[in-house]
Design a protein around this motif. Structure first.
Motif, PDB file in Angstrom:
ATOM      1  N   ALA A   1     -98.499  77.607  18.114  1.00 23.17           N
ATOM      2  CA  ALA A   1     -98.164  78.902  17.537  1.00 23.17           C
ATOM      3  C   ALA A   1     -97.986  78.811  16.022  1.00 23.17           C
ATOM      4  O   ALA A   1     -98.303  79.745  15.301  1.00 23.17           O
TER       5      ALA A   1
ATOM      6  N   GLU B   1     -95.457  79.050  14.288  1.00 24.66           N
ATOM      7  CA  GLU B   1     -94.524  80.062  13.793  1.00 24.66           C
ATOM      8  C   GLU B   1     -93.157  79.452  13.537  1.00 24.66           C
ATOM      9  O   GLU B   1     -92.765  78.480  14.161  1.00 24.66           O
TER      10      GLU B   1
ATOM     11  N   PHE C   1     -88.987  87.488  13.562  1.00 21.87           N
ATOM     12  CA  PHE C   1     -89.181  86.105  13.964  1.00 21.87           C
ATOM     13  C   PHE C   1     -88.694  85.930  15.394  1.00 21.87           C
ATOM     14  O   PHE C   1     -87.686  86.520  15.795  1.00 21.87           O
ATOM     15  N   LYS C   2     -89.412  85.102  16.139  1.00 20.23           N
ATOM     16  CA  LYS C   2     -89.026  84.848  17.522  1.00 20.23           C
ATOM     17  C   LYS C   2     -87.715  84.077  17.578  1.00 20.23           C
ATOM     18  O   LYS C   2     -87.519  83.117  16.855  1.00 20.23           O
TER      19      LYS C   2
ATOM     20  N   TRP D   1     -88.806  81.594  22.627  1.00 19.10           N
ATOM     21  CA  TRP D   1     -89.354  80.246  22.785  1.00 19.10           C
ATOM     22  C   TRP D   1     -89.100  79.712  24.186  1.00 19.10           C
ATOM     23  O   TRP D   1     -89.922  78.982  24.738  1.00 19.10           O
TER      24      TRP D   1
ATOM     25  N   SER E   1     -89.168  79.892  13.832  1.00 12.08           N
ATOM     26  CA  SER E   1     -88.236  80.661  14.658  1.00 12.08           C
ATOM     27  C   SER E   1     -87.188  81.340  13.786  1.00 12.08           C
ATOM     28  O   SER E   1     -86.982  80.980  12.630  1.00 12.08           O
TER      29      SER E   1
ATOM     30  N   CYS F   1     -97.782  86.986  24.442  1.00 12.25           N
ATOM     31  CA  CYS F   1     -96.571  87.352  23.683  1.00 12.25           C
ATOM     32  C   CYS F   1     -96.256  88.837  23.837  1.00 12.25           C
ATOM     33  O   CYS F   1     -95.103  89.210  24.043  1.00 12.25           O
TER      34      CYS F   1
ATOM     35  N   ALA G   1     -92.991  75.432  19.554  1.00 11.52           N
ATOM     36  CA  ALA G   1     -93.938  76.153  18.695  1.00 11.52           C
ATOM     37  C   ALA G   1     -95.080  75.249  18.261  1.00 11.52           C
ATOM     38  O   ALA G   1     -96.249  75.653  18.274  1.00 11.52           O
TER      39      ALA G   1
ATOM     40  N   TYR H   1     -86.762  89.056  19.375  1.00 12.67           N
ATOM     41  CA  TYR H   1     -87.065  88.940  17.953  1.00 12.67           C
ATOM     42  C   TYR H   1     -85.831  89.220  17.106  1.00 12.67           C
ATOM     43  O   TYR H   1     -84.979  90.027  17.475  1.00 12.67           O
TER      44      TYR H   1
ATOM     45  N   ARG I   1     -89.193  91.035   8.141  1.00 20.26           N
ATOM     46  CA  ARG I   1     -90.096  90.290   9.013  1.00 20.26           C
ATOM     47  C   ARG I   1     -89.393  90.071  10.350  1.00 20.26           C
ATOM     48  O   ARG I   1     -88.167  90.009  10.413  1.00 20.26           O
TER      49      ARG I   1
ATOM     50  N   ARG J   1     -88.803  74.408  17.465  1.00 21.64           N
ATOM     51  CA  ARG J   1     -89.865  73.858  16.624  1.00 21.64           C
ATOM     52  C   ARG J   1     -90.844  73.032  17.465  1.00 21.64           C
ATOM     53  O   ARG J   1     -92.056  73.140  17.294  1.00 21.64           O
TER      54      ARG J   1
ATOM     55  N   GLN K   1    -101.756  85.752  22.040  1.00 22.93           N
ATOM     56  CA  GLN K   1    -101.258  87.017  21.500  1.00 22.93           C
ATOM     57  C   GLN K   1    -100.969  88.013  22.621  1.00 22.93           C
ATOM     58  O   GLN K   1     -99.947  88.700  22.602  1.00 22.93           O
TER      59      GLN K   1
END
Length: 187
Positions: free
Chosen positions: A160, A162, A71-72, A77, A164, A41, A155, A50, A69, A152, A38
């Motif tokens: 992570a 998460e 998203f990265k 990445w 993308s 990041c 991540a 983002y 929201r 993917r 965290q």
């Protein structure tokens, strides 16, 4: 088509001690590592890494509401990949073309590997039938599939978990009708 496979067996990691010999993680170490991720990041990424996407989610009453929201994106990445020294390479790809020769759909499978040998393979598609993809270049279809698979894999490898921004876009856009190019090919 979603596939994620851990290539290496989850044995003791000498670098991190995250998995003990009895395969039970050291909770304190795991929490420290997540806190470090965290912090990384926050220090490494900025607002340009983002994408803000409006998604529908259920509220506490079970009603769907629109929520913003973040998203990265690919740039995030790639920065994380460099920070963790992740190596990626294409394992497989398949390009489907229309009768007119245009790319209809692209599939990529990408393997991401850490220096300690831990690997993950992830795959992704991009199709001209997705919303907003009917008039893009063939290269865009292929590179989007590759980006999705690569993001993917990274991540999943770094834990992570998460999604993308490119994945969210795909989930939001799949409902669109086929493009005029695909309709031409059916004739």
């Amino acid at each position: 088509m979603v596939k994620a496979e851990i290539i290496e067996s989850p044995e003791v990691s000498k670098e991190t001690d995250i998995i003990a010999t009895d395969n039970v993680p050291n909770v304190d170490v795991a929490i420290e590592q997540w806190d470090a991720y965290q912090k990384l990041c926050k220090g490494l990424l900025n607002e340009t890494d983002y994408q803000e996407i409006i998604v529908k989610e259920k509220d506490e009453n079970g009603n769907y509401v629109k929520v913003k929201r973040h998203f990265k994106k690919k740039s995030a990445w790639q920065k994380l990949s460099r920070a963790f020294n992740v190596d990626t390479h294409i394992v497989d790809r398949d390009i489907e073309r229309t009768k007119m020769g245009r790319v209809r759909e692209a599939y990529y499978c990408v393997r991401a590997t850490l220096p300690n040998g831990r690997s993950v393979e992830s795959d992704a598609l991009c199709s001209r039938s997705e919303k907003g993809k009917d008039k893009v270049s063939d290269h865009t279809i292929m590179s989007t599939a590759k980006t999705r698979a690569t993001n993917r894999a990274i991540a999943e490898l770094i834990g992570a978990g998460e999604v993308s921004a490119e994945e969210m876009s795909a989930e939001k856009m799949v409902t669109q009708n086929q493009s005029k190019f695909l309709k031409e090919d059916k004739n």
